[in-house]
Design a protein around this motif. Structure first.
Motif, PDB file in Angstrom:
ATOM      1  N   VAL A 229       0.800  -0.958  -0.525  1.00 14.96           N
ATOM      2  CA  VAL A 229      -0.328   0.471   0.094  1.00 14.96           C
ATOM      3  C   VAL A 229       0.841   1.171  -0.404  1.00 14.96           C
ATOM      4  O   VAL A 229       0.948   1.794  -0.704  1.00 14.96           O
ATOM      5  CB  VAL A 229      -1.088   0.049   1.001  1.00 14.96           C
ATOM      6  CG1 VAL A 229      -1.041   1.419   1.183  1.00 14.96           C
ATOM      7  CG2 VAL A 229      -2.107  -1.244   1.157  1.00 14.96           C
ATOM      8  N   SER A 230       1.839   1.357   1.436  1.00 11.73           N
ATOM      9  CA  SER A 230       3.126   2.956   0.760  1.00 11.73           C
ATOM     10  C   SER A 230       3.425   2.685  -0.524  1.00 11.73           C
ATOM     11  O   SER A 230       3.222   3.738  -0.909  1.00 11.73           O
ATOM     12  CB  SER A 230       3.810   2.443   1.930  1.00 11.73           C
ATOM     13  OG  SER A 230       2.579   2.879   3.788  1.00 11.73           O
ATOM     14  N   HIS A 231       4.280   1.271  -1.330  1.00 11.28           N
ATOM     15  CA  HIS A 231       4.331   2.203  -2.136  1.00 11.28           C
ATOM     16  C   HIS A 231       4.101   2.305  -3.352  1.00 11.28           C
ATOM     17  O   HIS A 231       4.934   3.138  -3.680  1.00 11.28           O
ATOM     18  CB  HIS A 231       5.334   0.555  -2.368  1.00 11.28           C
ATOM     19  CG  HIS A 231       5.952   0.688  -3.797  1.00 11.28           C
ATOM     20  ND1 HIS A 231       5.707   0.069  -4.926  1.00 11.28           N
ATOM     21  CD2 HIS A 231       7.716   0.442  -3.545  1.00 11.28           C
ATOM     22  CE1 HIS A 231       6.681   0.032  -6.300  1.00 11.28           C
ATOM     23  NE2 HIS A 231       7.815   0.616  -5.322  1.00 11.28           N
ATOM     24  N   GLY A 232       2.901   1.581  -3.241  1.00 17.86           N
ATOM     25  CA  GLY A 232       1.805   2.348  -4.448  1.00 17.86           C
ATOM     26  C   GLY A 232       1.776   3.344  -4.019  1.00 17.86           C
ATOM     27  O   GLY A 232       1.443   4.585  -5.413  1.00 17.86           O
ATOM     28  N   ALA A 233       1.033   3.968  -3.023  1.00 17.55           N
ATOM     29  CA  ALA A 233       0.784   5.101  -2.493  1.00 17.55           C
ATOM     30  C   ALA A 233       2.063   6.721  -3.076  1.00 17.55           C
ATOM     31  O   ALA A 233       1.810   7.206  -3.756  1.00 17.55           O
ATOM     32  CB  ALA A 233       0.525   5.464  -1.277  1.00 17.55           C
ATOM     33  N   ARG A 234       3.154   5.866  -2.469  1.00 14.84           N
ATOM     34  CA  ARG A 234       4.210   6.522  -3.221  1.00 14.84           C
ATOM     35  C   ARG A 234       4.287   7.300  -4.742  1.00 14.84           C
ATOM     36  O   ARG A 234       5.068   7.812  -4.641  1.00 14.84           O
ATOM     37  CB  ARG A 234       5.353   6.369  -2.193  1.00 14.84           C
ATOM     38  CG  ARG A 234       6.771   7.122  -2.223  1.00 14.84           C
ATOM     39  CD  ARG A 234       8.121   6.420  -0.703  1.00 14.84           C
ATOM     40  NE  ARG A 234       8.105   4.985  -0.915  1.00 14.84           N
ATOM     41  CZ  ARG A 234       9.159   4.519  -2.211  1.00 14.84           C
ATOM     42  NH1 ARG A 234       9.706   5.681  -3.054  1.00 14.84           N
ATOM     43  NH2 ARG A 234       8.972   2.884  -2.274  1.00 14.84           N
ATOM     44  N   GLN A 269      -2.942   4.837   7.601  1.00 18.15           N
ATOM     45  CA  GLN A 269      -4.742   4.903   7.412  1.00 18.15           C
ATOM     46  C   GLN A 269      -5.245   5.431   6.038  1.00 18.15           C
ATOM     47  O   GLN A 269      -5.515   5.253   5.659  1.00 18.15           O
ATOM     48  CB  GLN A 269      -5.231   5.380   8.155  1.00 18.15           C
ATOM     49  CG  GLN A 269      -5.161   4.502   9.870  1.00 18.15           C
ATOM     50  CD  GLN A 269      -4.406   4.910  10.687  1.00 18.15           C
ATOM     51  OE1 GLN A 269      -3.477   5.627  10.244  1.00 18.15           O
ATOM     52  NE2 GLN A 269      -4.784   5.534  11.762  1.00 18.15           N
ATOM     53  N   HIS A 270      -4.646   6.475   6.010  1.00 16.94           N
ATOM     54  CA  HIS A 270      -5.531   7.287   4.746  1.00 16.94           C
ATOM     55  C   HIS A 270      -4.793   6.649   3.887  1.00 16.94           C
ATOM     56  O   HIS A 270      -5.127   6.699   2.444  1.00 16.94           O
ATOM     57  CB  HIS A 270      -4.994   8.948   5.013  1.00 16.94           C
ATOM     58  CG  HIS A 270      -3.154   8.875   4.775  1.00 16.94           C
ATOM     59  ND1 HIS A 270      -2.466   8.269   5.766  1.00 16.94           N
ATOM     60  CD2 HIS A 270      -2.167   9.257   4.276  1.00 16.94           C
ATOM     61  CE1 HIS A 270      -1.097   8.140   5.854  1.00 16.94           C
ATOM     62  NE2 HIS A 270      -0.993   9.146   4.350  1.00 16.94           N
ATOM     63  N   MET A 271      -3.922   6.805   3.633  1.00 20.76           N
ATOM     64  CA  MET A 271      -2.911   5.525   2.391  1.00 20.76           C
ATOM     65  C   MET A 271      -3.645   3.604   1.771  1.00 20.76           C
ATOM     66  O   MET A 271      -4.287   3.701   0.782  1.00 20.76           O
ATOM     67  CB  MET A 271      -2.029   4.360   2.392  1.00 20.76           C
ATOM     68  CG  MET A 271      -0.487   6.194   2.012  1.00 20.76           C
ATOM     69  SD  MET A 271       1.014   5.805   2.327  1.00 20.76           S
ATOM     70  CE  MET A 271       1.320   6.163   4.201  1.00 20.76           C
ATOM     71  N   VAL A 272      -4.295   3.559   3.116  1.00 14.77           N
ATOM     72  CA  VAL A 272      -4.420   2.665   2.913  1.00 14.77           C
ATOM     73  C   VAL A 272      -6.232   3.149   2.715  1.00 14.77           C
ATOM     74  O   VAL A 272      -6.855   1.940   1.595  1.00 14.77           O
ATOM     75  CB  VAL A 272      -4.805   1.525   4.554  1.00 14.77           C
ATOM     76  CG1 VAL A 272      -6.280   0.019   4.065  1.00 14.77           C
ATOM     77  CG2 VAL A 272      -3.721   1.526   5.061  1.00 14.77           C
ATOM     78  N   GLY A 273      -6.428   3.515   3.330  1.00 14.65           N
ATOM     79  CA  GLY A 273      -7.533   4.359   2.387  1.00 14.65           C
ATOM     80  C   GLY A 273      -8.228   4.391   0.747  1.00 14.65           C
ATOM     81  O   GLY A 273      -9.072   4.232   0.432  1.00 14.65           O
ATOM     82  N   GLN A 274      -7.224   5.079   1.059  1.00 11.50           N
ATOM     83  CA  GLN A 274      -6.484   5.338  -0.937  1.00 11.50           C
ATOM     84  C   GLN A 274      -6.578   3.810  -1.320  1.00 11.50           C
ATOM     85  O   GLN A 274      -7.667   4.420  -2.651  1.00 11.50           O
ATOM     86  CB  GLN A 274      -5.545   5.778  -1.122  1.00 11.50           C
ATOM     87  CG  GLN A 274      -5.242   7.083  -2.517  1.00 11.50           C
ATOM     88  CD  GLN A 274      -4.143   6.365  -2.883  1.00 11.50           C
ATOM     89  OE1 GLN A 274      -3.102   6.586  -1.640  1.00 11.50           O
ATOM     90  NE2 GLN A 274      -3.313   7.899  -3.591  1.00 11.50           N
ATOM     91  N   ALA A 275      -6.133   3.113  -1.025  1.00 14.11           N
ATOM     92  CA  ALA A 275      -6.271   1.872  -1.691  1.00 14.11           C
ATOM     93  C   ALA A 275      -6.844   0.970  -1.862  1.00 14.11           C
ATOM     94  O   ALA A 275      -7.698   1.087  -3.341  1.00 14.11           O
ATOM     95  CB  ALA A 275      -4.976   0.923  -1.409  1.00 14.11           C
TER      96      ALA A 275
END
Length: 385
Positions: A229-234, A269-275
């Motif tokens: 999740v963090s890698h994709g969001a970044r 949490q916000h990055m998980v929500g985005q994904a």
């Protein structure tokens, strides 16, 4: 559960919509013939390659009864699928050799991506692509690890490190094995500063071990989910493959409640929500009540809207990353004021690009700090990285 978040999918081309239709398609389900009739097939192939989903596209199409897709499209996908299968087998062998090499020398090693993740998520290494191997080791073992790799035939990729830039900006070093044509990244962090993340010991204690001919250590399920999740969001989710990885984990029954403590601890949490918004809207991944809670609020929706723009652009990362829109997105991605301040400060920290633009004598390297904004503007005008 209804998962409508009102993303503006009209921004997406018919070709991207067809890619999404195929990679989310269920067994024996027909494709949308309305979409197929209005497709630029050369562009479709470009997108399949760019988004790194061509193995899944081929795998799905040859199992469907779809007759309206041109034969040359299927043939091209078949050739790329075969090449990827050989590449993944090649990387699998190297992965085991490296695991044995580091284990014999008592260096703990965790594989972050590559064939081990393809096998874990898809059950078949041929269904996911990987251009390199990524491993994580304790930062205290970096010098010893480099010595091992050099003796094993790897060469460190030439990098100009300015004013200890790697420590502040970087989180990995790249090595190349020219004879084997393999690229390897050694990480000492999962993500660049200023992100919060687990220490190596925490990751090691929760690791999983493969049942391959030589055991491979890789991330535990909760840590892997948050890492992906963090890698994709970044990266702004600019490749659909990253979203498909999340879809695969959720479809296999990943219990997001198990990651709640990690999400709160490492402010993701916000990055998980985005994904979750993106996979539910683009891949129709069903979300349960626990997942829906994480999509609430304005920030996940705002971040998902931004990512939709990056998904459709099909730009190389070094070009995308230099745009104001992407830099603003990265700033919004930071969960706290402290991280936003550190992120802003690091923007003004000199980089190796500044050395390539203007080479100064070492005693004058401190001048790169005030010169950096001007050198950055000069590169933009010259359209260089």
């Amino acid at each position: 559960m209804k998962t409508k978040h009102n993303l503006d999918l009209s921004l997406l081309s018919n070709e991207i919509k067809l890619l999404l239709e195929i990679i989310k398609v269920e067994d024996e389900k027909s494709l949308d013939n309305v979409l197929i009739k209005d497709i630029n097939w050369n562009y479709f192939l470009q997108l399949a390659m760019y988004h790194r989903v061509y193995p899944l596209i081929y795998y799905t199409l040859i199992r469907s009864d779809e007759k309206t897709i041109p034969k040359y499209v299927i043939q091209t996908l078949k050739q790329e699928y075969k090449k990827n299968t050989f590449q993944m087998l090649h990387l699998s062998r190297e992965m085991e050799l490296l695991s044995q090499l580091f284990t014999d020398k008592k260096i703990p090693i965790l594989f972050l991506k590559g064939p081990i993740i393809a096998s874990d998520l898809y059950g078949d290494i041929s269904l996911r692509t990987s251009k390199d191997l990524d491993i994580l080791i304790p930062i205290t073992k970096l010098e010893y690890a480099e010595e091992l790799l050099l003796n094993f035939g790897y060469k460190r990729e030439d990098e100009t490190s300015l004013l200890n830039e790697l420590k502040w900006r970087g989180h990995h070093i790249t090595y190349i094995h020219t004879q084997k044509n393999i690229q390897l990244e050694i990480h000492w962090r999962l993500h660049p500063l200023p992100s919060k993340e687990p220490c190596f010991n925490e990751l090691w204690e929760q690791r999983r071990v493969s049942k391959t001919s030589y055991p491979i250590n890789f991330l535990g399920e909760e840590h892997l989910f948050l890492y992906l999740v963090s890698h994709g969001a970044r990266h702004g989710w600019f490749r659909l493959r990253w979203l498909k990885d999340i879809d695969q984990m959720l479809s296999k029954g990943f219990n997001i409640i198990n990651a709640n403590i990690l999400m709160k601890t490492y402010q993701s949490q916000h990055m998980v929500g985005q994904a979750l918004i993106l996979v539910s809207e683009l891949l129709k991944t069903p979300l349960n009540e626990d997942m829906m809670i994480l999509t609430k609020g304005s920030q996940p929706k705002k971040l998902a809207d931004s990512a939709l723009y990056f998904i459709k652009e099909m730009e190389p990362l070094h070009i995308l990353a230099s745009t104001y829109k992407f830099r603003r997105y990265l700033f919004l991605l930071k969960p706290s004021i402290v991280q936003k301040v550190i992120h802003f400060i690091l923007l003004f920290y000199p980089s190796s690009s500044d050395v390539k633009t203007l080479r100064l004598p070492k005693p004058l390297n401190f001048l790169y700090f005030p010169l950096r904004p001007f050198l950055s503007i000069y590169r933009k005008l010259r359209k260089t990285p």
